[in-house]
Scaffold this active site. Structure first.
Site, short mmCIF file in Angstrom:
data_model
loop_
_atom_site.label_atom_id
_atom_site.label_comp_id
_atom_site.label_asym_id
_atom_site.label_seq_id
_atom_site.Cartn_x
_atom_site.Cartn_y
_atom_site.Cartn_z
N LYS A 14 0.82 -1.21 0.00
CA LYS A 14 0.00 0.00 0.00
C LYS A 14 0.85 1.27 0.00
CE LYS A 14 -2.24 -0.93 3.82
NZ LYS A 14 -1.76 -2.25 4.26
N ARG A 89 -9.53 0.71 8.98
CA ARG A 89 -9.03 -0.61 9.32
C ARG A 89 -10.03 -1.43 10.14
NH1 ARG A 89 -3.23 0.31 8.87
NH2 ARG A 89 -2.03 -1.52 9.36
N ARG A 128 11.78 -5.91 5.24
CA ARG A 128 11.68 -4.47 5.51
C ARG A 128 12.23 -4.15 6.90
NH1 ARG A 128 5.81 -1.69 5.37
NH2 ARG A 128 5.70 -2.43 7.50
N ARG A 134 11.59 0.06 12.15
CA ARG A 134 10.27 0.02 12.79
C ARG A 134 10.23 -1.06 13.86
NH1 ARG A 134 5.26 0.57 8.64
NH2 ARG A 134 4.38 -0.79 10.25
N ARG A 145 0.11 -8.72 13.66
CA ARG A 145 -0.53 -7.70 12.81
C ARG A 145 -1.38 -8.36 11.73
NH1 ARG A 145 4.71 -4.89 11.19
NH2 ARG A 145 3.50 -3.90 9.55
P1 ADP Z 1 1.21 -1.90 7.97
O1 ADP Z 1 2.60 -2.04 7.45
O2 ADP Z 1 0.80 -2.99 8.91
O3 ADP Z 1 0.20 -1.61 6.91
P2 ADP Z 1 0.94 0.75 9.11
O4 ADP Z 1 2.22 1.46 8.93
O5 ADP Z 1 -0.22 1.17 8.31
O6 ADP Z 1 1.25 -0.76 9.00
O7 ADP Z 1 0.50 0.80 10.66
C1 ADP Z 1 1.34 0.35 11.71
C2 ADP Z 1 0.53 0.19 13.00
O8 ADP Z 1 -0.15 1.43 13.31
C3 ADP Z 1 -0.59 -0.84 12.97
O9 ADP Z 1 -0.14 -2.14 13.28
C4 ADP Z 1 -1.56 -0.29 14.04
O10 ADP Z 1 -1.13 -0.57 15.34
C5 ADP Z 1 -1.46 1.20 13.85
N1 ADP Z 1 -2.48 1.71 12.89
C6 ADP Z 1 -2.26 2.23 11.66
N2 ADP Z 1 -3.41 2.60 11.07
C7 ADP Z 1 -4.39 2.29 11.95
C8 ADP Z 1 -5.81 2.42 11.94
N3 ADP Z 1 -6.48 2.93 10.89
N4 ADP Z 1 -6.51 1.99 13.03
C9 ADP Z 1 -5.90 1.49 14.09
N5 ADP Z 1 -4.56 1.33 14.17
C10 ADP Z 1 -3.81 1.73 13.13
#
Ligand code: ADP
Length: 193
Positions: A14, A89, A128, A134, A145
């Site tokens: 994404k 989400r 990654r 991270r 996750r």
């Molecule tokens: P990923 O690589 O899993 O797509 P993101 O960078 O989008 O991860 O998000 C990392 C973390 O931030 C998630 O595991 C969650 O804890 C939190 N997070 C991100 N977006 C949301 C959301 N819309 N609702 C709740 N938690 C979120």
């Protein structure tokens, strides 16, 4: 205005594809992951609260994330459209987003869902983690996750499918091929700027 959700599990690409899309179509990018990491980095009260969930691979509570999104949309009244990455989400977040956009006399037009097999997701995220710095990119948290994704996030696809807005596509072709597939769908609504 044209509003797009880029949807898919952690590691589905994404972030990478959002960058390509926002450049081509001049959309404003809203990534809740980036916004939350920024809050964590600055040590704000919101960031301190969010970090507890993020480091364990859990979703941050809906009310925290929804408030953050609302102010981001308000910051850009001039936008050609928004690309939402990592949001909504949960079904509650999707319903809140629909209401928020309706209030602004607009809507979500298209939801593009990137589909990638789970083994490939884990391989990508572990890789990654070697460079991202991270704290949630290690195998134990990655597995959690992905579990959260199937437990809470996958339902968001159904929410938009019921509105006739969902397009599923293969996310494990090359970055360029995937981008071409995505643009084919977006071009039906909006041409590159
Ligand atoms: P990923 O690589 O899993 O797509 P993101 O960078 O989008 O991860 O998000 C990392 C973390 O931030 C998630 O595991 C969650 O804890 C939190 N997070 C991100 N977006 C949301 C959301 N819309 N609702 C709740 N938690 C979120």
């Amino acid at each position: 205005m044209f509003n797009l959700i880029l949807f898919g599990p952690p590691g589905s690409g994404k972030g990478t594809q959002s960058e390509n899309i926002l450049k081509a179509y001049k959309l404003v990018h809203i990534s809740t992951g980036d916004l939350l990491r920024d809050e964590v980095g600055r040590g704000t009260p919101l960031g301190k609260e969010a970090k507890k969930y993020m480091d364990q691979g859990f979703l941050v509570p809906d009310e925290v994330v929804i408030g953050m999104i609302s102010s981001k949309i308000d910051e850009r009244p001039d936008a050609r459209g928004f690309i939402f990455d990592g949001f909504p989400r949960t079904k509650a977040q999707a319903e809140a987003l629909d209401k928020l956009l309706e209030f602004k006399n607009t809507q979500i037009h298209l939801v593009l869902s990137l589909e990638v097999p789970e083994a490939e997701l884990i391989t990508r995220l572990v890789k990654r983690g070697e460079t991202s710095g991270r704290s949630d990119d290690n195998e134990e948290v990655i597995t959690k996750r992905i579990k959260e994704y199937y437990a809470k996030t996958e339902a968001v696809a159904g929410h938009y499918d019921a509105q006739g807005k969902l397009e599923r596509m293969k996310g494990d072709n090359s970055i360029e091929d995937t981008f071409r597939q995505l643009t084919k769908e977006i071009d039906k609504y909006l041409l590159p700027a």
